[in-house]
Design a protein around this motif. Structure first.
Motif, PDB file in Angstrom:
ATOM      1  N   VAL A  75      49.297  32.383  59.084  1.00 54.68           N
ATOM      2  CA  VAL A  75      47.994  33.014  59.225  1.00 54.68           C
ATOM      3  C   VAL A  75      47.255  32.924  57.902  1.00 54.68           C
ATOM      4  CG1 VAL A  75      46.758  35.151  59.688  1.00 54.68           C
ATOM      5  CG2 VAL A  75      48.815  34.596  60.998  1.00 54.68           C
ATOM      6  N   GLN A  76      45.996  32.552  57.967  1.00 52.49           N
ATOM      7  CA  GLN A  76      45.139  32.535  56.798  1.00 52.49           C
ATOM      8  C   GLN A  76      43.811  33.190  57.143  1.00 52.49           C
ATOM      9  OE1 GLN A  76      44.802  28.757  54.772  1.00 52.49           O
ATOM     10  NE2 GLN A  76      42.881  29.343  53.791  1.00 52.49           N
ATOM     11  N   LEU A  77      43.388  34.113  56.308  1.00 53.93           N
ATOM     12  CA  LEU A  77      42.141  34.836  56.505  1.00 53.93           C
ATOM     13  C   LEU A  77      41.266  34.647  55.280  1.00 53.93           C
ATOM     14  CD1 LEU A  77      43.715  38.140  57.879  1.00 53.93           C
ATOM     15  CD2 LEU A  77      42.675  36.311  59.225  1.00 53.93           C
ATOM     16  N   VAL A  78      40.041  34.205  55.495  1.00 55.86           N
ATOM     17  CA  VAL A  78      39.129  33.914  54.403  1.00 55.86           C
ATOM     18  C   VAL A  78      37.836  34.681  54.614  1.00 55.86           C
ATOM     19  CG1 VAL A  78      37.890  32.147  53.124  1.00 55.86           C
ATOM     20  CG2 VAL A  78      40.130  31.627  54.092  1.00 55.86           C
ATOM     21  N   ARG A  89      38.197  47.957  53.291  1.00 52.29           N
ATOM     22  CA  ARG A  89      37.583  47.817  51.979  1.00 52.29           C
ATOM     23  C   ARG A  89      38.385  48.602  50.951  1.00 52.29           C
ATOM     24  NH1 ARG A  89      31.922  51.187  52.962  1.00 52.29           N
ATOM     25  NH2 ARG A  89      32.836  53.298  53.040  1.00 52.29           N
ATOM     26  N   GLN A  90      38.248  48.176  49.718  1.00 57.63           N
ATOM     27  CA  GLN A  90      38.962  48.817  48.626  1.00 57.63           C
ATOM     28  C   GLN A  90      38.069  48.875  47.396  1.00 57.63           C
ATOM     29  OE1 GLN A  90      42.719  47.007  47.528  1.00 57.63           O
ATOM     30  NE2 GLN A  90      43.458  48.969  46.744  1.00 57.63           N
ATOM     31  N   ALA A  91      37.758  50.082  46.989  1.00 57.51           N
ATOM     32  CA  ALA A  91      37.021  50.306  45.761  1.00 57.51           C
ATOM     33  C   ALA A  91      38.004  50.389  44.601  1.00 57.51           C
ATOM     34  CB  ALA A  91      36.197  51.589  45.863  1.00 57.51           C
ATOM     35  N   PRO A  92      37.529  50.158  43.375  1.00 55.95           N
ATOM     36  CA  PRO A  92      38.434  50.213  42.218  1.00 55.95           C
ATOM     37  C   PRO A  92      39.195  51.528  42.150  1.00 55.95           C
ATOM     38  CG  PRO A  92      36.335  49.277  41.580  1.00 55.95           C
ATOM     39  CD  PRO A  92      36.165  49.771  42.990  1.00 55.95           C
ATOM     40  N   GLU A  93      40.492  51.415  41.933  1.00 55.84           N
ATOM     41  CA  GLU A  93      41.377  52.563  41.775  1.00 55.84           C
ATOM     42  C   GLU A  93      41.425  53.468  42.998  1.00 55.84           C
ATOM     43  OE1 GLU A  93      41.092  52.876  36.905  1.00 55.84           O
ATOM     44  OE2 GLU A  93      40.262  54.490  38.118  1.00 55.84           O
ATOM     45  N   LYS A  94      41.050  52.931  44.135  1.00 55.09           N
ATOM     46  CA  LYS A  94      41.153  53.663  45.385  1.00 55.09           C
ATOM     47  C   LYS A  94      42.013  52.884  46.365  1.00 55.09           C
ATOM     48  CE  LYS A  94      36.830  56.271  45.226  1.00 55.09           C
ATOM     49  NZ  LYS A  94      35.585  56.614  45.965  1.00 55.09           N
ATOM     50  N   THR A 105      30.100  50.083  47.855  1.00 58.83           N
ATOM     51  CA  THR A 105      30.571  49.084  46.903  1.00 58.83           C
ATOM     52  C   THR A 105      32.092  49.005  46.925  1.00 58.83           C
ATOM     53  OG1 THR A 105      28.655  49.356  45.458  1.00 58.83           O
ATOM     54  CG2 THR A 105      30.646  48.432  44.477  1.00 58.83           C
ATOM     55  N   ALA A 106      32.611  47.814  47.176  1.00 56.97           N
ATOM     56  CA  ALA A 106      34.051  47.614  47.298  1.00 56.97           C
ATOM     57  C   ALA A 106      34.323  46.136  47.552  1.00 56.97           C
ATOM     58  CB  ALA A 106      34.627  48.454  48.445  1.00 56.97           C
ATOM     59  N   VAL A 107      35.596  45.785  47.513  1.00 50.97           N
ATOM     60  CA  VAL A 107      36.026  44.487  47.997  1.00 50.97           C
ATOM     61  C   VAL A 107      36.382  44.644  49.470  1.00 50.97           C
ATOM     62  CG1 VAL A 107      37.680  42.598  47.780  1.00 50.97           C
ATOM     63  CG2 VAL A 107      36.876  43.791  45.739  1.00 50.97           C
ATOM     64  N   TYR A 108      35.824  43.789  50.299  1.00 54.95           N
ATOM     65  CA  TYR A 108      36.010  43.879  51.740  1.00 54.95           C
ATOM     66  C   TYR A 108      36.992  42.828  52.217  1.00 54.95           C
ATOM     67  CZ  TYR A 108      32.238  47.252  52.197  1.00 54.95           C
ATOM     68  OH  TYR A 108      31.468  48.390  52.115  1.00 54.95           O
ATOM     69  N   TYR A 109      37.926  43.251  53.052  1.00 62.31           N
ATOM     70  CA  TYR A 109      38.974  42.392  53.587  1.00 62.31           C
ATOM     71  C   TYR A 109      38.986  42.463  55.110  1.00 62.31           C
ATOM     72  CZ  TYR A 109      40.947  42.894  48.863  1.00 62.31           C
ATOM     73  OH  TYR A 109      41.146  42.913  47.509  1.00 62.31           O
ATOM     74  N   GLN A 124      41.485  36.859  49.887  1.00 65.15           N
ATOM     75  CA  GLN A 124      41.036  37.256  48.553  1.00 65.15           C
ATOM     76  C   GLN A 124      39.983  38.357  48.604  1.00 65.15           C
ATOM     77  OE1 GLN A 124      39.873  34.646  50.162  1.00 65.15           O
ATOM     78  NE2 GLN A 124      37.647  34.807  49.925  1.00 65.15           N
ATOM     79  N   GLY A 125      39.424  38.586  49.771  1.00 67.60           N
ATOM     80  CA  GLY A 125      38.375  39.570  49.925  1.00 67.60           C
ATOM     81  C   GLY A 125      37.041  39.042  49.445  1.00 67.60           C
ATOM     82  N   THR A 126      35.988  39.796  49.749  1.00 73.10           N
ATOM     83  CA  THR A 126      34.661  39.450  49.277  1.00 73.10           C
ATOM     84  C   THR A 126      34.006  40.705  48.711  1.00 73.10           C
ATOM     85  OG1 THR A 126      32.566  38.354  49.871  1.00 73.10           O
ATOM     86  CG2 THR A 126      33.577  39.766  51.561  1.00 73.10           C
ATOM     87  N   GLN A 127      33.443  40.573  47.529  1.00 73.61           N
ATOM     88  CA  GLN A 127      32.891  41.712  46.805  1.00 73.61           C
ATOM     89  C   GLN A 127      31.506  42.073  47.323  1.00 73.61           C
ATOM     90  OE1 GLN A 127      34.172  43.621  43.997  1.00 73.61           O
ATOM     91  NE2 GLN A 127      32.383  44.883  44.524  1.00 73.61           N
TER      92      GLN A 127
END
Length: 115
Positions: free
Chosen positions: A2-5, A38-43, A90-94, A107-110
């Motif tokens: 599986v590959q997710l981009v 999604r993942q925000a810094p340090e969360k 604001t976060a990296v979205y996966y 890798q997610g997208t910012q």
């Protein structure tokens, strides 16, 4: 295998819109539920939206009414339309989904929302 981009992130002012895409190299894509996180810094990474194989959607309260998840099975792609964006978005979205959830993060997208 599986590959997710993820793609489509960027900078936007509060109140603006973005559409994210997730291209899935996943056999039998149409049979699986897909989701956005999604993942925000340090969360911790958090679930924000999901869509079943039948098209039923589910959203976390903080994005309900602003975000729309959809899928195009012919393209093996899931989308996240984001409207009325806020700085707290604001976060990296996966994206994720398939037979082995949580094992094939891309890798997610910012996404950055600021004035």
């Amino acid at each position: 295998q599986v590959q997710l981009v993820e793609s489509g992130g960027g900078w936007v002012q509060p109140g603006g819109s973005l559409t994210l895409s997730c291209a899935a190299s996943l056999r039998r894509f149409s049979a699986f539920a897909m989701a956005w996180y999604r993942q925000a810094p340090e969360k911790q990474r958090e679930f924000i939206a999901g869509i079943t194989s039948g098209g039923t959607t589910n959203y976390v309260d903080s994005v309900k009414g602003r975000f729309t998840i959809s899928r195009d099975n012919a393209k093996n792609t899931v989308y996240l339309q984001m409207n009325s964006l806020k700085p707290e978005d604001t976060a990296v979205y996966y994206c994720d989904g398939g037979p082995s959830p949580y094992e094939h993060w891309g890798q997610g997208t910012q996404v950055t929302v600021s004035s």
